[in-house]
Design a protein around this motif. Sequence first.
Motif, mmCIF file in Angstrom:
data_model
loop_
_atom_site.group_PDB
_atom_site.id
_atom_site.type_symbol
_atom_site.label_atom_id
_atom_site.label_comp_id
_atom_site.label_asym_id
_atom_site.label_seq_id
_atom_site.Cartn_x
_atom_site.Cartn_y
_atom_site.Cartn_z
ATOM 1 N N GLY A 88 -69.494 -13.421 16.836
ATOM 2 C CA GLY A 88 -70.688 -13.099 17.602
ATOM 3 C C GLY A 88 -70.585 -11.785 18.335
ATOM 4 O O GLY A 88 -71.590 -11.247 18.784
ATOM 5 N N ALA A 89 -69.376 -11.236 18.446
ATOM 6 C CA ALA A 89 -69.208 -9.935 19.099
ATOM 7 C C ALA A 89 -69.729 -8.838 18.176
ATOM 8 O O ALA A 89 -69.644 -8.952 16.955
ATOM 9 C CB ALA A 89 -67.742 -9.703 19.432
ATOM 10 N N ASP A 90 -70.259 -7.773 18.768
ATOM 11 C CA ASP A 90 -70.770 -6.680 17.939
ATOM 12 C C ASP A 90 -69.727 -5.586 17.739
ATOM 13 O O ASP A 90 -69.997 -4.582 17.115
ATOM 14 C CB ASP A 90 -72.056 -6.104 18.521
ATOM 15 N N ALA A 91 -68.514 -5.788 18.255
ATOM 16 C CA ALA A 91 -67.430 -4.823 18.078
ATOM 17 C C ALA A 91 -66.178 -5.570 17.647
ATOM 18 O O ALA A 91 -66.028 -6.764 17.887
ATOM 19 C CB ALA A 91 -67.181 -4.071 19.384
ATOM 20 N N GLY A 92 -65.271 -4.851 17.010
ATOM 21 C CA GLY A 92 -64.039 -5.467 16.540
ATOM 22 C C GLY A 92 -64.285 -6.300 15.300
ATOM 23 O O GLY A 92 -65.334 -6.220 14.665
ATOM 24 N N GLN A 93 -63.292 -7.091 14.951
ATOM 25 C CA GLN A 93 -63.416 -7.979 13.804
ATOM 26 C C GLN A 93 -62.623 -9.244 14.087
ATOM 27 O O GLN A 93 -61.605 -9.220 14.754
ATOM 28 C CB GLN A 93 -62.947 -7.308 12.526
ATOM 29 N N THR A 94 -63.134 -10.358 13.607
ATOM 30 C CA THR A 94 -62.508 -11.665 13.791
ATOM 31 C C THR A 94 -61.470 -11.847 12.691
ATOM 32 O O THR A 94 -61.800 -11.746 11.514
ATOM 33 C CB THR A 94 -63.576 -12.776 13.714
ATOM 34 N N VAL A 95 -60.210 -12.123 13.073
ATOM 35 C CA VAL A 95 -59.130 -12.246 12.102
ATOM 36 C C VAL A 95 -58.618 -13.685 12.105
ATOM 37 O O VAL A 95 -58.206 -14.207 13.138
ATOM 38 C CB VAL A 95 -57.969 -11.270 12.414
ATOM 39 N N GLU A 149 -53.997 -1.149 10.480
ATOM 40 C CA GLU A 149 -55.075 -0.759 11.395
ATOM 41 C C GLU A 149 -56.436 -0.893 10.718
ATOM 42 O O GLU A 149 -57.384 -1.405 11.299
ATOM 43 C CB GLU A 149 -54.852 0.659 11.904
ATOM 44 N N GLU A 150 -56.527 -0.443 9.467
ATOM 45 C CA GLU A 150 -57.781 -0.544 8.723
ATOM 46 C C GLU A 150 -58.198 -2.002 8.517
ATOM 47 O O GLU A 150 -59.359 -2.375 8.682
ATOM 48 C CB GLU A 150 -57.623 0.134 7.367
ATOM 49 N N LEU A 151 -57.229 -2.840 8.142
ATOM 50 C CA LEU A 151 -57.535 -4.234 7.810
ATOM 51 C C LEU A 151 -57.786 -5.111 9.027
ATOM 52 O O LEU A 151 -58.661 -5.977 8.994
ATOM 53 C CB LEU A 151 -56.386 -4.834 6.987
ATOM 54 N N PHE A 152 -57.003 -4.925 10.089
ATOM 55 C CA PHE A 152 -57.039 -5.863 11.212
ATOM 56 C C PHE A 152 -57.350 -5.212 12.561
ATOM 57 O O PHE A 152 -57.513 -5.905 13.553
ATOM 58 C CB PHE A 152 -55.695 -6.597 11.316
ATOM 59 N N GLY A 153 -57.401 -3.878 12.614
ATOM 60 C CA GLY A 153 -57.625 -3.168 13.872
ATOM 61 C C GLY A 153 -58.947 -3.542 14.524
ATOM 62 O O GLY A 153 -59.914 -3.910 13.857
ATOM 63 N N GLN A 154 -58.977 -3.426 15.830
ATOM 64 C CA GLN A 154 -60.152 -3.853 16.592
ATOM 65 C C GLN A 154 -61.084 -2.713 16.970
ATOM 66 O O GLN A 154 -62.023 -2.904 17.732
ATOM 67 C CB GLN A 154 -59.691 -4.624 17.831
ATOM 68 N N ASP A 155 -60.861 -1.519 16.412
ATOM 69 C CA ASP A 155 -61.743 -0.394 16.716
ATOM 70 C C ASP A 155 -62.941 -0.318 15.776
ATOM 71 O O ASP A 155 -63.807 0.519 15.937
ATOM 72 C CB ASP A 155 -60.968 0.920 16.680
ATOM 73 N N ARG A 156 -63.004 -1.220 14.805
ATOM 74 C CA ARG A 156 -64.179 -1.276 13.921
ATOM 75 C C ARG A 156 -65.339 -1.876 14.698
ATOM 76 O O ARG A 156 -65.150 -2.803 15.461
ATOM 77 C CB ARG A 156 -63.886 -2.129 12.689
ATOM 78 N N GLY A 157 -66.536 -1.394 14.470
ATOM 79 C CA GLY A 157 -67.661 -1.863 15.259
ATOM 80 C C GLY A 157 -68.606 -2.802 14.553
ATOM 81 O O GLY A 157 -69.706 -3.036 15.021
ATOM 82 N N ASP A 158 -68.213 -3.366 13.410
ATOM 83 C CA ASP A 158 -69.181 -4.117 12.623
ATOM 84 C C ASP A 158 -69.094 -5.630 12.765
ATOM 85 O O ASP A 158 -69.878 -6.345 12.169
ATOM 86 C CB ASP A 158 -69.080 -3.721 11.153
ATOM 87 N N GLY A 159 -68.149 -6.149 13.537
ATOM 88 C CA GLY A 159 -68.060 -7.594 13.744
ATOM 89 C C GLY A 159 -67.742 -8.397 12.502
ATOM 90 O O GLY A 159 -68.058 -9.576 12.411
ATOM 91 N N ARG A 160 -67.070 -7.788 11.546
ATOM 92 C CA ARG A 160 -66.784 -8.502 10.296
ATOM 93 C C ARG A 160 -65.723 -9.584 10.506
ATOM 94 O O ARG A 160 -65.035 -9.630 11.521
ATOM 95 C CB ARG A 160 -66.369 -7.542 9.196
ATOM 96 N N LEU A 161 -65.578 -10.436 9.506
ATOM 97 C CA LEU A 161 -64.579 -11.497 9.471
ATOM 98 C C LEU A 161 -63.505 -11.107 8.458
ATOM 99 O O LEU A 161 -63.823 -10.620 7.375
ATOM 100 C CB LEU A 161 -65.236 -12.819 9.050
ATOM 101 N N VAL A 162 -62.235 -11.330 8.815
ATOM 102 C CA VAL A 162 -61.116 -11.080 7.912
ATOM 103 C C VAL A 162 -60.294 -12.360 7.821
ATOM 104 O O VAL A 162 -59.874 -12.905 8.839
ATOM 105 C CB VAL A 162 -60.220 -9.926 8.417
ATOM 106 N N LEU A 163 -60.092 -12.857 6.598
ATOM 107 C CA LEU A 163 -59.237 -14.019 6.337
ATOM 108 C C LEU A 163 -58.017 -13.532 5.579
ATOM 109 O O LEU A 163 -58.158 -12.759 4.616
ATOM 110 C CB LEU A 163 -59.970 -15.052 5.485
#
Length: 194
Positions: A88-95, A149-163
């Motif tokens: 639900g956050a608009d920044a970072g990514q859920t890992v 950093e690309e895969l799991f870093g929290q500076d991405r702003g799209d709120g994507r999910l990574v499994l």
Amino acid sequence: MAAALGGLTRLLLAAAAVVAVVLLVLNDDGGEPSAFRSLPPSVPVQVVVPSLGVEAGIDPVAVSADRVLDPPEDVDRVGWWDASAEPGADAGQTVLTGHAVHTGGGVLDRLPAVRPGARVDLRTDEGLMRYRVTDVETLGRDEVAARTEELFGQDRGDGRLVLVSCTEWDGAVYRSNVVVTARPLGEPRPAARL
């Protein structure tokens, strides 16, 4: 003239019906609303991946001193990296991470079989977040380390999910990781507005 207008009206109505059918086919979300990102950010408690038959509880996990994100000890549960974004956050990514067990029985044994377009749902105390899988990559350990950093870093702003889970058992160890990314559906709702 009236007959021509009547024919044009029927043609426009038929075209509108075709557009509506196409939109229904493209919207493969079970007829549910698309505002899944309109929830306030909240800790995930359950993950569901219907195409893999996965329905698992989620526990917070942390990165160890040697910079490894280990899943929960229970092979039936998935771990949420507690330093990653809440759904639900608009920044970072859920890992999220989960076990693959070479003899079977790991919650994410079948993760390499997920396909782009598959649905992933995360339940939080605030409701349901829905994601659509966009990429499935199998990466060697060195490649994961180089792309951390690309895969799991929290500076991405799209709120994507990574499994992420292990794959390619060689008889002694897993040689690779499968990394699945998914985009959230709906519009972001920044925490500042809550």
